[in-house]
Design an enzyme around this catalytic site. Structure first.
Site, PDB file in Angstrom:
ATOM      1  N   GLY A  28     -30.488  27.715 -16.998  1.00  0.00           N
ATOM      2  CA  GLY A  28     -29.801  27.577 -18.282  1.00  0.00           C
ATOM      3  C   GLY A  28     -28.440  28.237 -18.281  1.00  0.00           C
ATOM      4  O   GLY A  28     -27.507  27.793 -18.963  1.00  0.00           O
ATOM      5  N   ALA A  29     -28.287  29.301 -17.496  1.00  0.00           N
ATOM      6  CA  ALA A  29     -26.994  29.978 -17.429  1.00  0.00           C
ATOM      7  C   ALA A  29     -25.926  29.078 -16.813  1.00  0.00           C
ATOM      8  O   ALA A  29     -24.753  29.160 -17.165  1.00  0.00           O
ATOM      9  CB  ALA A  29     -27.121  31.273 -16.629  1.00  0.00           C
ATOM     10  N   GLY A  42     -17.878  52.783 -45.422  1.00  0.00           N
ATOM     11  CA  GLY A  42     -18.440  52.019 -46.528  1.00  0.00           C
ATOM     12  C   GLY A  42     -18.015  50.565 -46.461  1.00  0.00           C
ATOM     13  O   GLY A  42     -17.893  49.964 -45.398  1.00  0.00           O
ATOM     14  N   GLY A  43     -17.763  49.987 -47.630  1.00  0.00           N
ATOM     15  CA  GLY A  43     -17.364  48.585 -47.704  1.00  0.00           C
ATOM     16  C   GLY A  43     -16.092  48.274 -46.948  1.00  0.00           C
ATOM     17  O   GLY A  43     -15.863  47.136 -46.527  1.00  0.00           O
TER      18      GLY A  43
END
Length: 520
Positions: A407-408, A172-173
């Site tokens: 781009g790498a 949960g939280g």
């Protein structure tokens, strides 16, 4: 017996009762699950005799559902300070023997107190999670307690190292506090993390899964990347926390601890001169390079089994802590994809926040292509790694071993992203793309005009050779100053160490701003 003696006797008895948590039976139940108690975990983690406990007698204040009749000193968490290898740390360990370790308003206040002290005193914060979640009987007060913890996680981020040990349930939280910390260590078979449990999942989606399949250590260390380490058992998990801290400073104003080594800074390794295969499409193992250049071959890898096409982790070089980022040609040819970009980007930002120099080993053919990557947001995720390197002000030393395309190339700590010293091996190929793709584009008209398939193939081979000679080497980039030197592979350790030493007093500051806007 005097009144004072009686009071002291009562204190001793109350302390003994508090140390038992939920009692002998629940401690036995904990051991039957192959789990240690909160106090046993703290005892293993901290230097002997160093633990100073705070809040031993804190109790919850809930009066609903008959809870006023069920109060235990400590209220399900053990908090305090101590030392690890003589260094101050703060710790909060949830006690599953008391109300399943569930979080109450009072328990949250205890945790928040030591978190505040950690930030105020500049010391790492270690949280050991073993809890059934929010204490339902306290309703919104339990939720408020979680929110108070999360807020402190956020404000402590980049100020002191935050480490979470998941040594039991975390649902949960509760999962958001570990997610906000720097490193998560899970234990195989006895710990799990998820937002909603198997029963709810079954009712909502129809999926039939158990705790381990939904959120076990194997899942989060191989599929989601939520866990940075998957320990074999709790002892292994605690040792991992200790090992991790040995590479880290206590806060963002300090340097990482120096570790003496007998490994000579000038040690050479002739094997590196032959590690790159003659065939550019053949893989080799980057771990061999890392092990060769770091002190004593010791490398603490982070997220080892997730996004294995990139390697991240900590080492020492001539005693200095460094963060290593390296493409792994043995997995997906070392390409950058969504997960690899996320993994390396967060690691780079952590190292920058805590003054840990970065050593980047490059062999990357590009970003992974395809609809799955594009639909998943490879552009924004690749930009995270780009942003992390460009933002970092710590010393950055880059060594390009073989491929560095497109781009790498830019993303992997290039000179234009303020790489301080960028080396290349003679085997380095630094270009927009490899010869095959480039020739197909640049000479497309000539190739189409070829009279026969044989003539087309011969022309393609001729143009590939020309392209290789012109671009597929480190010297073109070196001629523009984008590479500071082309080095002999066997000397890599010495050259990187000397570069790091020259950068030890580096001063660089980013423009003043409220905060950045990282592409999330």
């Amino acid at each position: 017996m005097s009144n004072q003696t009686e009071l002291i006797k009562q204190l001793v008895e109350k302390r003994a009762a508090a140390r038992l948590g939920g009692g002998e039976k629940r401690i036995a139940d904990q051991h039957a699950k192959n789990k240690l108690t909160a106090r046993e975990r703290i005892g293993m983690l901290l230097d002997e005799g160093s633990f100073e406990e705070y809040g031993m007698f804190v109790q919850h204040r809930c009066t609903d559902f008959g809870m006023e009749k069920n109060k235990v000193d400590g209220d399900g968490v053990v908090t305090g300070m101590g030392t690890i290898d003589g260094r101050l740390v703060y710790v909060a360990a949830q006690d599953f023997t008391v109300s399943g370790g569930s979080l109450s308003e009072s328990q949250a206040a205890k945790i928040c107190k030591v978190m505040d002290m950690a930030v105020r005193n500049g010391a790492p914060m270690i949280a050991i999670n073993d809890s059934g979640g929010a204490r339902i009987q306290e309703g919104v007060n339990a939720l408020a307690g979680y929110a108070e913890i999360f807020q402190r996680n956020i404000l402590a981020s980049g100020v002191v190292p935050q480490i979470s040990g998941i040594f039991g349930p975390c649902a949960g939280g509760a999962v958001y506090s570990p997610a906000l910390t720097d490193f998560n260590i899970m234990v195989k078979d006895t710990s799990y993390m998820y937002l909603t449990g198997p029963t709810v999942v079954k009712s909502v989606t129809g999926e039939d899964v158990d705790h381990e399949q939904l959120g076990g250590a194997s899942v989060h260390s191989t599929k989601s990347g939520v866990a940075h380490f998957a320990a074999e058992n709790e002892q292994d998990g605690i040792q991992t926390i200790k090992n991790l801290l040995s590479f880290l400073p206590s806060n963002n104003r300090e340097e990482a601890p120096f570790k003496d080594s007998c490994d000579p800074a000038g040690r050479v390794d002739d094997a590196l001169n032959d590690i790159i295969p003659d065939n550019p499409n053949k893989a080799y193992d980057m771990y061999g390079v890392i092990g060769s250049i770091v002190d004593d071959g010791i490398f603490l890898e982070v997220q080892k089994n997730w996004a294995k096409n990139i390697i991240i982790g900590f080492a020492h070089m001539n005693g200095r802590s460094v963060g290593i980022v390296a493409n792994q040609p043995a997995v997906l040819a070392g390409v950058l994809d969504i997960n690899a970009s996320r993994k390396a980007g967060r690691f780079v930002r952590f190292c920058d926040a805590f003054n840990i120099p970065l050593v980047t080993l490059v062999d990357v053919p590009g970003f992974l292509c395809g609809t799955q990557q594009e639909y998943g947001g490879i552009i924004a995720n690749g930009a995270k790694l780009l942003y992390a390197y460009g933002e970092a002000t710590v010393p950055k030393v880059t060594v390009t071993l073989r491929k560095s395309y497109g781009g790498a190339h830019i993303v992997m700590s290039s000179k234009q992203l303020r790489g301080d010293i960028n080396y290349a091996w003679p085997t380095a190929n630094i270009a927009v793309m490899g010869a095959d793709g480039a020739v197909g584009i640049v000479y497309s008209k000539e190739l189409k005009a070829a009279a026969t398939p044989e003539e087309k193939a011969a022309l393609k081979e001729e143009k590939k050779k020309e392209y290789d000679e012109l671009f597929c080497n480190p010297y073109k980039a070196a001629s523009y100053g984008y590479i500071d030197d082309v080095i002999e592979p066997r000397n890599t350790r010495f050259r990187v160490i000397r570069a790091l030493e020259s950068l030890a007093d580096k001063k660089l500051q980013n423009p003043a701003r409220k905060h950045d806007n990282l592409p999330l």
